[in-house]
Design a protein around this motif. Sequence first.
Motif: not given
Length: 205
Positions: A9, A35, A56-57, A61, A82, A89
């Motif tokens: 993102d 995204d 994380r978007m 996600d 990431t 996560d």
Amino acid sequence: MIRLVIVDDHPVVRDGLRGMFSGDGDFEVVGEAADGAEAVTLVEAVRPDVVLMDLRMPRVDGVGAITSLREKGNPARILVLTTFDTESDVLPAVKAGATGYLLKDTPRDELFRAVRSAARGEAVLSPSVATTLLGQVRSPAADPLSSRELEVLGLVARGSTNREAAAKLFISEATVKTHLLHVYAKLGVKDRAAAVAVAFERGLF
């Protein structure tokens, strides 16, 4: 040549990755998405070999996008890239079907090797992520909860206080506290709420 889609993102991250991979003749960047929703549409359309996927978007996600692509039977290898390497996560991404998991501080040459490996279907994990996964796999098997500890934790999960649990199990409140301390140590947590959450996640109830 490995056909690559970049999903992140942050435009500056996408620009940097595109410039990095475009400068090497082994790779062709065939698309970018900001995204998870965009990513699914794009990957279905261009059918890349490898997808570099942020987690994380907005909107959808990374885990949501990975899940959707796997459900559609898309053959692209998905390599998570990431900043985050916590268990919360890593585990959902790997369970959803990610081929590998790297952090954004991975050196350029290692990233290139990882993408080549992912394209061959090989699992690729950064050292910290491998440690996280290994710890998660080992902890329940290495030191399982006893039947009494599971009973105590089950009562706690249903809202019982230590005193109420003690009364129901015909043991002292001090014994309940001792069982809970053992549970916390075995599950690697520090309080009741975390213990219950981890127990549900691991299917102990």
